[in-house]
Design a protein around this motif. Sequence first.
Motif, short mmCIF file in Angstrom:
data_model
loop_
_atom_site.label_atom_id
_atom_site.label_comp_id
_atom_site.label_asym_id
_atom_site.label_seq_id
_atom_site.Cartn_x
_atom_site.Cartn_y
_atom_site.Cartn_z
N LEU A 174 0.80 -1.23 0.00
CA LEU A 174 0.00 0.00 0.00
C LEU A 174 0.84 1.28 0.00
CD1 LEU A 174 -2.91 1.01 -0.03
CD2 LEU A 174 -2.85 1.03 2.47
N PRO A 175 1.80 1.46 0.94
CA PRO A 175 2.57 2.71 0.93
C PRO A 175 3.43 2.89 -0.32
CG PRO A 175 3.44 1.18 2.58
CD PRO A 175 2.17 0.60 2.09
N LEU A 176 4.00 1.78 -0.84
CA LEU A 176 4.81 1.89 -2.05
C LEU A 176 3.97 2.33 -3.24
CD1 LEU A 176 7.32 -1.13 -2.14
CD2 LEU A 176 7.85 1.31 -2.17
N THR A 177 2.79 1.74 -3.38
CA THR A 177 1.90 2.11 -4.50
C THR A 177 1.47 3.57 -4.39
OG1 THR A 177 1.09 -0.18 -4.55
CG2 THR A 177 -0.19 1.46 -5.74
N ILE A 178 1.09 3.99 -3.20
CA ILE A 178 0.67 5.38 -2.99
C ILE A 178 1.82 6.34 -3.29
CG2 ILE A 178 -0.03 7.07 -1.25
CD1 ILE A 178 -1.66 4.81 0.08
N LEU A 179 3.02 5.99 -2.82
CA LEU A 179 4.20 6.84 -3.02
C LEU A 179 4.49 7.03 -4.51
CD1 LEU A 179 6.64 8.24 -1.56
CD2 LEU A 179 7.89 6.09 -1.89
#
Length: 309
Positions: free
Chosen positions: A158-163
């Motif tokens: 989730l955080p990687l995709t959002i970033l």
Amino acid sequence: MEEINKTAKIQFFFRPFSADPKVQVGIFVAFLMMYLTSLSGNTTIAIIVQINHSLHVPMYFFLANLAVLEIFYTSAIAPLALANLLSMGRTPISIPGCGTQMFFFVFLGGADCVLLAVMAYDRFVAICYPLRYTRIMSWPLCVELMGGCLVLGFLLSLPLTILIFHLPFCNNNEIYHFYCDMPAIMRLACADTHIHETALYIISFLVLSIPLSLISISYVFIVAAVLRIRSAEGRHRAFSTCSSHILVVLLQYGCSSFIYLSPSSSYSPEMGRVVSVVYTFITPILNPLIYSMRNKELKEALRKALRKF
């Protein structure tokens, strides 16, 4: 705000493997055969473990879950890749669609890597503490470990995709790949991506190195325990239950490390695309083959199931 609206309207296209339609059709047939083989092989393992009560033990519980992860993992990539092969790269994908594909690919791939470490721990307990195995590897613990794999995969993805999808994308919308992979997408951003590349490298290093370290430690103790077994047959049986897992680990971690731990300056889109074929299409085929060919109990269960039809 205008830049965000402009980015949201962008559609990505995947670069064809070849400008020759005949070559593209040949690759399409190869990909389709690999995808169908992967689906049938992993589905067979999941069903065999489910219907055969003698296989209702932790080792096969994790193996069946690995097979299910492989089914969804490949299915997150294959349909769109196949459509693009037939359309010569003219099948578009929106930014939300690309983000969704990336999320599930990283989520399932991360869970896959952690599950391989859990399977190594299961083999460590089985070989080093055989008398306490059923007490240590209880069903509640197995379910918790499987749940932990999924949670860690989710927290990674989730955080990687959002970033990455907070980056602005401008005119260049051709992805030099056959799916929305993180290094390929970052190359299209019209902004400085050094922070994003560093974050991807650090997270990838942790996700690959920590489970691999745990796997290595498990096998150091396993090898030491196996070498203390006096009978040659006992040693062979112990090693045979681990050799399949080691082969799968080498394939999965080797290819992933090549893609995500290589310096961005030395990243080759062409080589990255070729290596990605190995762990998105070929490895999911090899997993059921490796486990079924090297596991007597699984082969026997498969034979019994086939005799019923």
